[in-house]
Write an enzyme that holds these catalytic residues in place. Structure first.
Site, PDB file in Angstrom:
ATOM      1  N   ARG A 298       0.570  -1.324  -0.273  1.00 36.92           N
ATOM      2  CA  ARG A 298      -0.360  -0.063   0.382  1.00 36.92           C
ATOM      3  C   ARG A 298       0.798   1.043   0.167  1.00 36.92           C
ATOM      4  O   ARG A 298       0.482   2.359  -0.700  1.00 36.92           O
ATOM      5  CB  ARG A 298      -0.772  -0.014   1.369  1.00 36.92           C
ATOM      6  CG  ARG A 298      -2.123  -0.815   0.764  1.00 36.92           C
ATOM      7  CD  ARG A 298      -3.065  -1.144   2.475  1.00 36.92           C
ATOM      8  NE  ARG A 298      -4.182  -2.278   1.887  1.00 36.92           N
ATOM      9  CZ  ARG A 298      -4.916  -2.476   3.016  1.00 36.92           C
ATOM     10  NH1 ARG A 298      -5.353  -2.364   3.867  1.00 36.92           N
ATOM     11  NH2 ARG A 298      -6.256  -3.712   1.976  1.00 36.92           N
ATOM     12  N   TYR A 438      -5.501  -1.009  -7.174  1.00 36.41           N
ATOM     13  CA  TYR A 438      -4.470  -1.681  -6.830  1.00 36.41           C
ATOM     14  C   TYR A 438      -4.533  -2.392  -5.161  1.00 36.41           C
ATOM     15  O   TYR A 438      -4.816  -1.628  -4.378  1.00 36.41           O
ATOM     16  CB  TYR A 438      -3.143  -1.609  -6.695  1.00 36.41           C
ATOM     17  CG  TYR A 438      -2.579  -1.887  -7.860  1.00 36.41           C
ATOM     18  CD1 TYR A 438      -2.691  -3.196  -8.515  1.00 36.41           C
ATOM     19  CD2 TYR A 438      -1.487  -1.192  -8.441  1.00 36.41           C
ATOM     20  CE1 TYR A 438      -2.242  -3.691 -10.196  1.00 36.41           C
ATOM     21  CE2 TYR A 438      -0.551  -2.037  -9.504  1.00 36.41           C
ATOM     22  CZ  TYR A 438      -1.442  -2.703 -10.398  1.00 36.41           C
ATOM     23  OH  TYR A 438      -0.962  -3.969 -11.245  1.00 36.41           O
ATOM     24  N   GLU A 439      -3.755  -3.496  -3.996  1.00 34.24           N
ATOM     25  CA  GLU A 439      -3.780  -3.717  -2.813  1.00 34.24           C
ATOM     26  C   GLU A 439      -4.723  -2.794  -1.838  1.00 34.24           C
ATOM     27  O   GLU A 439      -5.021  -2.266  -1.182  1.00 34.24           O
ATOM     28  CB  GLU A 439      -2.929  -2.857  -2.652  1.00 34.24           C
ATOM     29  CG  GLU A 439      -1.638  -3.370  -3.230  1.00 34.24           C
ATOM     30  CD  GLU A 439      -1.517  -4.826  -3.370  1.00 34.24           C
ATOM     31  OE1 GLU A 439      -1.836  -5.575  -2.626  1.00 34.24           O
ATOM     32  OE2 GLU A 439      -1.093  -5.383  -4.146  1.00 34.24           O
ATOM     33  N   GLY A 440      -6.332  -3.552  -1.947  1.00 33.89           N
ATOM     34  CA  GLY A 440      -7.213  -2.734  -1.672  1.00 33.89           C
ATOM     35  C   GLY A 440      -8.081  -1.014  -2.199  1.00 33.89           C
ATOM     36  O   GLY A 440      -7.333  -0.688  -2.306  1.00 33.89           O
ATOM     37  N   GLN A 445      -9.686   1.670   1.302  1.00 39.77           N
ATOM     38  CA  GLN A 445      -8.507   2.195   2.545  1.00 39.77           C
ATOM     39  C   GLN A 445      -9.657   2.760   3.165  1.00 39.77           C
ATOM     40  O   GLN A 445      -9.090   3.519   4.726  1.00 39.77           O
ATOM     41  CB  GLN A 445      -7.596   2.381   1.392  1.00 39.77           C
ATOM     42  CG  GLN A 445      -6.786   2.142   0.772  1.00 39.77           C
ATOM     43  CD  GLN A 445      -5.974   0.814   1.256  1.00 39.77           C
ATOM     44  OE1 GLN A 445      -5.381   1.030   2.293  1.00 39.77           O
ATOM     45  NE2 GLN A 445      -6.387   0.030   0.297  1.00 39.77           N
TER      46      GLN A 445
END
Length: 604
Positions: A298, A438-440, A445
Site C-alpha cells: 500500500r 491495487y492493494e485494496g 482504504q
C-alpha cells in the site's frame, strides 16, 4: 521530453524537513553516513535516467506476450533487470544476512520514487519480490529464510502475492483455492486459480516464488480460515536446488489500460495435482501474515501514485515554459502584442500549482511515513508506529486519487498534445489509473481508516496525531508570514476532530459513517497535506529570511537565485493549498453532517 528527477525537493524533504541524518547516530544504522545516503540517491537517479526511463515508452507500446505457457517481458527488460539486481537495489533496506544492504526504509522509498518514475512497469517485479521475501524472513521457518530470502533479495528469484480470485476479488475470505497436507511430509498440495497476479510470470528470473492464500480442509469460513503458502513456480528441493515445473501454469495475461510492460497473469495451481508448497507460520493465520506484504504494498502503490504525479508535473512545467501561445491577458486587445509562453496564463499557473502541491505534499507524506518506520525500529517508540498505522490508508488512497488528478491536469496543460502519444503525459495517466484499485481499492482504504484506524487503541492513534498537529499550530499561529494560514489549518483540524467524534457516536447506525468513508478520507488527507506543506513553508521562510530579512524582496531575488526561487515556491505552494484547495473540507464536512441518507436508501 528528457527524463528528469526533482532532486532538490527530494533532498529538501529528507535532509531539511525530516533530518534523516539522525538515523546515522542509531545502533541500527551506525555503519552509514549522510554522504552514503546522498551517494546512493545519486546512483539511483542514474539507474532511473539511463537504464529504466529509456524502456518506458517501448514497454508500453510493445507490452508482454505469452507463448506456450511462458510470459516474455518487453525488449530490454531482461538485460536491465540483470544490471538492476547486480546493483543490489532489490533488498536494499533488508537484512544483510540474507543479501540485503540494511539501509533505512526512507532511503529505499526515496530510491523507489526514481525507479517508478523511470519505468513503473519494470519496477513492479523488484518491488513485489522485495515484499514477498520480507514476509518469508519475518514469518517463515529458518529453512525458508535460508533457502529463499537471499535468492529473492538479490533478485536471482522473483516473488509475487496471490490473493485475488475471479469470484472473490477484494473479498479475500471467499477464496476457493485449497491446500491438502501430504502425509508424512511438510509439503501441501495446492489447487486453485488466482487472477490479476502482477508479475505472475516472466522470463527475468530462474524461479518465481508465489505467496498464495488458500483454504485447508475443515477451515473456518471467511478470513479466519485462510492460510498462507509458499509455492515456487519451479520445484525447490531441501538444498535449495531448482528442479522442474511445480504445476503452476499461466493461462492468460491481461490486456490493460496501462502498465503494459508489467505482466498481469491468471495462474492455475495444481491442474495436474502436482503443485507443492509449504505452509508459512500457523494454519488459519494467513491474512495476518499477508498484511505485512499488503501494507508495504500500500505504501508502494502510494509511491507509484506520487511518482507518476511528480513526473507529470515536471513534464507539464517544462512544456508550459517553452510552449508559446497567446498574449498576456492584459494585452489581449492588442493583435500585435508579443506572444508568450503559456506559463504566463493564470489558469495554467493554477493547474501547475495544484500539481505541485499534490505531488510535493504526497512526497512529504510518504517519505515521512517511511522515516517514522525507521524511527520506530531504532527507538521502539510506539508513537511512530501509530503514525504509520493511521496514515497508511491515506498514503495509499490519497496519493493515488490526487495522483490521478495531477496526471489529468498535466494532460490539460499540454492541451491537444497531452492527449497524444507524442508526449508521455497520456501514458502516465493510463499507468496511474490502476493505482486506486491495487492493494485494496481506495474505498477499502477509506473503510480501513474510518472503521479501524481512527478507533484503534481507544482512539489514541488519532489523538496522538491531532495533538502533534496542535503543537505545530499553537507554536506557529503568531508567525508574521504564515500565522494566518496556520490558524486556518487549526480550524480545519478542529472540524476533522468534530466529524470523527460525531461518526464515533453513531454506534447504532453503521451504514451512515460507512457511506461517507471516502469523503472522510479526503477530508483527513487534505488536513495532513496542508500541515506538511505549511511545515515546509516554515522551514523555507526561515531559509529565505537568512538570505534577505525583507520578505518583499524575495520575489525579485528569485529571478536570479535558484535557491530563493525554490524556497519561495514552498511558501507560495503552502499558501495556495491552504486557501484554494483545503476549503474543499467545508463542503465535505457539511455533507457528512447533513444526515442525508440517499446513498443508503436509493434503489438503483
Amino acid at each position: 521530453m528528457p527524463f528528469t528527477i526533482e532532486e532538490r525537493d527530494v533532498n529538501f524533504v529528507l535532509f531539511e524537513q525530516l533530518g534523516i541524518e539522525d538515523l546515522c547516530g542509531t545502533e541500527k544504522f551506525a555503519d552509514f553516513e549522510v554522504d552514503d545516503f546522498k551517494m546512493i540517491l545519486e546512483e539511483a537517479g542514474k539507474v532511473s535516467k539511463n537504464l529504466l526511463a529509456p524502456l518506458n515508452e517501448d514497454s508500453d507500446r510493445i507490452g508482454c506476450k505469452i507463448e506456450d505457457g511462458q510470459v516474455y517481458m518487453p525488449p530490454g527488460f531482461k538485460e536491465a533487470y540483470e544490471q538492476y539486481r547486480e546493483g543490489g537495489w532489490i533488498g536494499m533496506t533488508h537484512n544483510p544476512e540474507f543479501g540485503g544492504q540494511g539501509l533505512p526504509n526512507v532511503i529505499g522509498v526515496a530510491c523507489s520514487e526514481r525507479f517508478l518514475a523511470g519505468c513503473t512497469a519494470f519496477s513492479m517485479t523488484p518491488g513485489l519480490t522485495n515484499s514477498a521475501a520480507h514476509v518469508i524472513e519475518t514469518h517463515g521457518t529458518d529453512w525458508m529464510k535460508n533457502t529463499f530470502c537471499e535468492n529473492m533479495y538479490t533478485g536471482k528469484w522473483a516473488g509475487t502475492m496471490c490473493l485475488t480470485e475471479s469470484g472473490a476479488g477484494s473479498a479475500v475470505g471467499d477464496t476457493k483455492t485449497t491446500a491438502k497436507k501430504v502425509e508424512g511430509s511438510d509439503l501441501w498440495k495446492i489447487t486453485g486459480t488466482k487472477t490479476f497476479i502482477s508479475s505472475g510470470d516472466h522470463d527475468l528470473t530462474e524461479n518465481i516464488i508465489h505467496l498464495v492464500l488458500a483454504r485447508t480442509p475443515g477451515a473456518p469460513s471467511g478470513i479466519k480460515g485462510i492460510s498462507l503458502f509458499l509455492i515456487p513456480k519451479n520445484k525447490v528441493d531441501e538444498n535449495g536446488a531448482v528442479g522442474g515445473s511445480n504445476d503452476v501454469n499461466v493461462t492468460n495475461i491481461e490486456h490493460k489500460m496501462g502498465i503494459n510492460g508489467s505482466s498481469t497473469c491468471t495462474l492455475n495451481f495444481g491442474d495436474n495435482n502436482d503443485c507443492e508448497g509449504w505452509l508459512i507460520g500457523e494454519e488459519f493465520a494467513g491474512i495476518k501474515y499477508m498484511f505485512l506484504m499488503m501494507n508495504e504494498a500500500r505504501i508502494g502503490v502510494g509511491m507509484m501514485g506520487m511518482s507518476l504525479a511528480a513526473a507529470s508535473y515536471r513534464e507539464a512545467l517544462d512544456y508550459a515554459r517553452e510552449r508559446i501561445q497567446g498574449t498576456d491577458i492584459r494585452d489581449m486587445k492588442d493583435a500585435d502584442a508579443a506572444r508568450v509562453p503559456i506559463i504566463v496564463h493564470p489558469d495554467i499557473k493554477r493547474m501547475l500549482l495544484t500539481m505541485k502541491a499534490y505531488s510535493e505534499g504526497c512526497r512529504a507524506l510518504l517519505f515521512e511515513c517511511a522515516y517514522f518506520g525507521d524511527k520506530f525500529e531504532t527507538s521502539g517508540d510506539d508513537k511512530y508506529k501509530g503514525f504509520v498505522e493511521l496514515l497508511t490508508p491515506i498514503c495509499k488512497a490519497y496519493s493515488t486519487d490526487q495522483g490521478f488528478t495531477t496526471c489529468s491536469l498535466g494532460v490539460q496543460v499540454l492541451g491537444g498534445y497531452g492527449y497524444c502519444q507524442e508526449y508521455p503525459l497520456e501514458q502516465h495517466m493510463r499507468d496511474q489509473r490502476i493505482n486506486s484499485i491495487y492493494e485494496g481499492t481506495n474505498g477499502i482504504q477509506a473503510l480501513d481508516l474510518i472503521g479501524r484506524k481512527v478507533g484503534a487503541k481507544g482512539g489514541m492513534l488519532l489523538m496522538n496525531y491531532l495533538m502533534d498537529l496542535a503543537t505545530f499550530i499553537d507554536g506557529n499561529s503568531d508567525d508574521e508570514l504564515l500565522g494566518k494560514y496556520v490558524t486556518s489549518l487549526g480550524g480545519y483540524r478542529d472540524k476533522l476532530a468534530e466529524v470523527t467524534m460525531n461518526f464515533g457516536m453513531m454506534r447504532d447506525d453503521q451504514l451512515y459513517p460507512v457511506s461517507h468513508a471516502t469523503p472522510y478520507l479526503k477530508l483527513f488527507g487534505n488536513v495532513v497535506i496542508a500541515a506538511l506543506l505549511l511545515k515546509q513553508a516554515k522551514i523555507a521562510a526561515e531559509k529565505l529570511a537568512a538570505k534577505e530579512a525583507d520578505a518583499t524582496k524575495w520575489a525579485a531575488l528569485a529571478e536570479s537565485d535558484d535557491e530563493v526561487k525554490f524556497y519561495l515556491g514552498k511558501v507560495e505552494t503552502a499558501k495556495f493549498f491552504t486557501t484554494q484547495l483545503l476549503p474543499e473540507n467545508i463542503g465535505l464536512a457539511d455533507s457528512m453532517a447533513s444526515g442525508d441518507r440517499s446513498v443508503i436508501e436509493v434503489v438503483l
